[in-house]
Every structure is written in structure tokens, then in C-alpha cells.
Write a protein that holds these residues in place. Sequence first.
Motif, PDB file in Angstrom:
ATOM      1  N   ALA A  45      19.755  -2.297  -3.602  1.00  0.00           N
ATOM      2  CA  ALA A  45      19.459  -2.084  -1.779  1.00  0.00           C
ATOM      3  C   ALA A  45      19.680  -0.385  -2.213  1.00  0.00           C
ATOM      4  N   ASP A  46      18.445  -0.160  -1.731  1.00  0.00           N
ATOM      5  CA  ASP A  46      18.631   1.438  -0.937  1.00  0.00           C
ATOM      6  C   ASP A  46      18.400   1.906   0.211  1.00  0.00           C
ATOM      7  N   VAL A  47      16.793   1.217   0.945  1.00  0.00           N
ATOM      8  CA  VAL A  47      16.725   1.254   1.960  1.00  0.00           C
ATOM      9  C   VAL A  47      16.155  -0.220   2.570  1.00  0.00           C
ATOM     10  N   PHE A  48      16.862  -0.496   3.550  1.00  0.00           N
ATOM     11  CA  PHE A  48      15.731  -1.310   4.232  1.00  0.00           C
ATOM     12  C   PHE A  48      14.898  -1.294   5.632  1.00  0.00           C
ATOM     13  N   LEU A  49      14.165  -2.755   5.605  1.00  0.00           N
ATOM     14  CA  LEU A  49      13.323  -2.314   6.095  1.00  0.00           C
ATOM     15  C   LEU A  49      13.004  -3.549   6.757  1.00  0.00           C
ATOM     16  N   SER A  50      13.822  -3.447   8.368  1.00  0.00           N
ATOM     17  CA  SER A  50      13.688  -4.951   8.300  1.00  0.00           C
ATOM     18  C   SER A  50      13.323  -5.158   9.825  1.00  0.00           C
TER      19      SER A  50
ATOM     20  N   SER B  36      14.738  10.521   0.862  1.00  0.00           N
ATOM     21  CA  SER B  36      13.330  11.044   1.010  1.00  0.00           C
ATOM     22  C   SER B  36      12.377  10.556   1.025  1.00  0.00           C
ATOM     23  N   PHE B  37      12.771   9.052   0.533  1.00  0.00           N
ATOM     24  CA  PHE B  37      11.294   7.931   0.969  1.00  0.00           C
ATOM     25  C   PHE B  37      11.546   7.383   2.237  1.00  0.00           C
ATOM     26  N   TYR B  38      13.251   8.019   2.663  1.00  0.00           N
ATOM     27  CA  TYR B  38      12.940   7.612   4.299  1.00  0.00           C
ATOM     28  C   TYR B  38      11.961   8.340   5.486  1.00  0.00           C
TER      29      TYR B  38
ATOM     30  N   GLU C   7       0.862  -1.402   0.129  1.00  0.00           N
ATOM     31  CA  GLU C   7      -0.067  -0.278  -0.312  1.00  0.00           C
ATOM     32  C   GLU C   7       0.915   1.230   0.096  1.00  0.00           C
ATOM     33  N   LEU C   8       2.020   1.068   0.864  1.00  0.00           N
ATOM     34  CA  LEU C   8       2.932   2.271   0.704  1.00  0.00           C
ATOM     35  C   LEU C   8       2.953   2.743  -0.135  1.00  0.00           C
ATOM     36  N   GLU C   9       3.823   1.552  -0.920  1.00  0.00           N
ATOM     37  CA  GLU C   9       4.307   1.394  -2.313  1.00  0.00           C
ATOM     38  C   GLU C   9       3.180   2.086  -3.549  1.00  0.00           C
ATOM     39  N   THR C  10       2.083   2.038  -3.448  1.00  0.00           N
ATOM     40  CA  THR C  10       1.194   2.392  -4.206  1.00  0.00           C
ATOM     41  C   THR C  10       1.381   3.758  -3.948  1.00  0.00           C
ATOM     42  N   VAL C  11       0.711   4.002  -2.751  1.00  0.00           N
ATOM     43  CA  VAL C  11       0.924   6.316  -2.232  1.00  0.00           C
ATOM     44  C   VAL C  11       2.419   6.875  -2.844  1.00  0.00           C
ATOM     45  N   TYR C  12       2.726   5.948  -2.898  1.00  0.00           N
ATOM     46  CA  TYR C  12       4.313   7.200  -2.691  1.00  0.00           C
ATOM     47  C   TYR C  12       4.575   7.762  -3.857  1.00  0.00           C
ATOM     48  N   GLU C  13       4.084   6.314  -4.941  1.00  0.00           N
ATOM     49  CA  GLU C  13       4.729   6.375  -5.989  1.00  0.00           C
ATOM     50  C   GLU C  13       3.643   7.193  -6.797  1.00  0.00           C
ATOM     51  N   ALA C  14       2.101   7.426  -6.414  1.00  0.00           N
ATOM     52  CA  ALA C  14       1.295   8.487  -6.532  1.00  0.00           C
ATOM     53  C   ALA C  14       1.521   9.690  -6.859  1.00  0.00           C
ATOM     54  N   SER C  15       2.384  10.163  -5.783  1.00  0.00           N
ATOM     55  CA  SER C  15       3.178  11.606  -5.560  1.00  0.00           C
ATOM     56  C   SER C  15       4.421  11.889  -5.957  1.00  0.00           C
ATOM     57  N   GLN C  16       4.389  10.670  -6.269  1.00  0.00           N
ATOM     58  CA  GLN C  16       6.142  10.770  -6.794  1.00  0.00           C
ATOM     59  C   GLN C  16       6.135   9.946  -8.293  1.00  0.00           C
ATOM     60  N   PRO C  17       5.146  10.745  -9.156  1.00  0.00           N
ATOM     61  CA  PRO C  17       5.299   9.837 -10.189  1.00  0.00           C
ATOM     62  C   PRO C  17       6.971  10.131 -11.012  1.00  0.00           C
ATOM     63  N   GLU C  18       7.955  10.474 -10.786  1.00  0.00           N
ATOM     64  CA  GLU C  18       9.080   9.754 -11.587  1.00  0.00           C
ATOM     65  C   GLU C  18       9.989   9.090 -10.441  1.00  0.00           C
ATOM     66  N   ILE C  19       9.171   8.267  -9.509  1.00  0.00           N
ATOM     67  CA  ILE C  19       9.568   7.431  -8.237  1.00  0.00           C
ATOM     68  C   ILE C  19       8.961   5.713  -9.039  1.00  0.00           C
ATOM     69  N   ASP C  20       9.864   5.306  -9.206  1.00  0.00           N
ATOM     70  CA  ASP C  20       9.535   3.531  -9.093  1.00  0.00           C
ATOM     71  C   ASP C  20       9.946   2.191  -8.191  1.00  0.00           C
TER      72      ASP C  20
ATOM     73  N   ALA D   2      14.510   1.194   9.852  1.00  0.00           N
ATOM     74  CA  ALA D   2      14.568   1.428   8.533  1.00  0.00           C
ATOM     75  C   ALA D   2      15.899   1.957   8.845  1.00  0.00           C
ATOM     76  N   ALA D   3      16.209   1.369   7.045  1.00  0.00           N
ATOM     77  CA  ALA D   3      17.307   2.546   7.279  1.00  0.00           C
ATOM     78  C   ALA D   3      17.998   1.923   5.424  1.00  0.00           C
ATOM     79  N   VAL D   4      18.605   3.576   5.339  1.00  0.00           N
ATOM     80  CA  VAL D   4      19.506   4.033   4.131  1.00  0.00           C
ATOM     81  C   VAL D   4      20.875   2.985   3.821  1.00  0.00           C
ATOM     82  N   ILE D   5      20.864   2.721   2.878  1.00  0.00           N
ATOM     83  CA  ILE D   5      22.261   1.725   2.593  1.00  0.00           C
ATOM     84  C   ILE D   5      22.584   2.612   2.419  1.00  0.00           C
ATOM     85  N   GLU D   6      24.459   2.603   2.673  1.00  0.00           N
ATOM     86  CA  GLU D   6      25.246   3.241   2.282  1.00  0.00           C
ATOM     87  C   GLU D   6      25.829   2.621   0.775  1.00  0.00           C
TER      88      GLU D   6
END
Length: 282
Positions: free
Chosen positions: A100-105, A256-258, A66-79, A242-246
Motif C-alpha cells: 500500500a502506498d496511498v489510501f483513499l478512504s 507525488s500522486f497524493y 479514470e484517474l488511473e488512465t490520466v495519471y499513467e498517460a502523464s507519468q509513463p514510468e508509473i504503473d 487521502a493519505a500516504v502510507i508510512e
Amino acid sequence: MVDSVYIDRVMLNLDGGSRMKRKVSVSVAVLLVWTGIAAGCNPSFSQKRVELHILAASSLTEAVKELETVYEASQPEIDIVVSYASSGKLKQQIEQGAPADVFLSAGEKEVKELERKGLVNPAERADLLRNELVLIIPEEGRQPVKKFENLADSPVDKLALGLPETVPAGRYAMEALRGTDQWNDLRSRVVYGGNVRQVLSHVAAGNADAGLVYRTDLSASRSVKVADVVPPDTYPPIRYPAAVIEGSDHPKQARSFYRWLKGKKAQSIFKKHGFKGAAASE
């Protein structure tokens, strides 16, 4: 307007085959030029969508979809491209250089190990959610156990747990069983799952008499029910970092997503799926 003028002229000069061909060619050329100008002025014509790779614990599946759908609707340049697995398996993928860009553990241990290896910046890592353990049994049929504390003395022949080495839910479950002095009596009856959803499937299919999963996993199956809530003082607090991957290929978009995940909109979606906020008061 230009195209229609040329078409009219062509229709009035049917006897001039070569002239017709020239005018059609000119019309196509004008159209191509205009298309090129439009592409230069409109970023959506020329800008490729940024693929943001999110590695998420299996227990987050419904919420993250659900988060994926909502975020892509607000940020069309992001897949958003999501990979689901046990937190331990996802950690291994990051260590091996998988995109990997973001890790949700679902466990702090996995993120801390990545921090020690320099694969996560502590400044871009935060506890996102909380969860709790429940004892589940099949929806239909006999009820082999009613209380978690009585598991060892119950007629449960097979108890499903996540593999403790790679599945945080299995690790928490083992801690709870040890904390109630039941592990030694039950370990020979344990059936392991490669992630928490496999544990759920074992119980739903009747391949295990009972299992230990997160409360939020119940929404993924109507074939199981809660027999008891595992006492929270028998296992460590369940926190989802949640973490941004180096070394992310898209660090700006990953940050921004984080940050968005910690905001009100994302948190409301997580709560809708049964998760609690990171703060104990939420």
C-alpha cells in the motif's frame, strides 16, 4: 546501412558458405552492440515501471479508474495498481502489511485509526472529497417509500445497508436512522452488504425494497433511482481522506500522486463523477 552492405556481399558470394556465415554473424553482433548502446541511452529500455499500490473505497471505483488512465498517460514510468473494497477492509489490509502506498478512504475513522498506529503521517493526510446519502429504490415496480423520515412506517420489508463495522456508508446510514428515531423499528429488516456497491446490487436485483448509499453510487446502476435525499443534519459530514502510507516502498512517487489528487485535474475528474470538493463551498 551496415546490414544492407553485408547482405549484398553475401548475395554476391553464394559459393563461399563459410564467408557468408561469418558475415551474418558479424552483422548480428553489430546489431546487438547497437541495441545495448540504445538501451543504455534510453531509460525506457532499462527502467522498470514503478508499481504504485492505491487502496480505494468501493464508492470511488469509476472515478479512480479514470484517474488511473490520466495519471499513467502523464507519468509513463508509473504503473497504478488499485485495490477496491470497503474502507474498513482496506484498513485491515494495511495493518496486516499488504502492499500500500496511498489510501483513499470513504471515512475519517479508518484513517485516524491508522494514524494512531503510526501507519499514516498526519502531515501527509488530507480530506479530499465530500459526499451525501440518498435513499434508493428499484427503478421498476412499486414505490414502497417516498420519504426517508417515513421508512419505519413504510411497507419496506428489507432495507439494505453497508455493514457499519467496515463500511462507512453503513455507519452514516445507521447514524441517520438513529437520528430520526427509526433504527429500533428497522434493525430487524436490515440486509447488510460488505461494501456500498453490494448494497446497490441488493436493491437493483430486487433483494431489498430500499437501500441507503452515496449519491455518487447511482452512476454504477441504471436499475435503481433516488426516492429521497437523507437530511444531512441526521449524520456526520461524509469526508473522503487521502493519505500516504508510512513504510511505502515508493514514498517519493506516492507523495507525488497524493499531491496530484488534490490538484485541479484530479478534482475535475472527481466532480465529473458527482463528488464534491473537500471545502464546504465547493
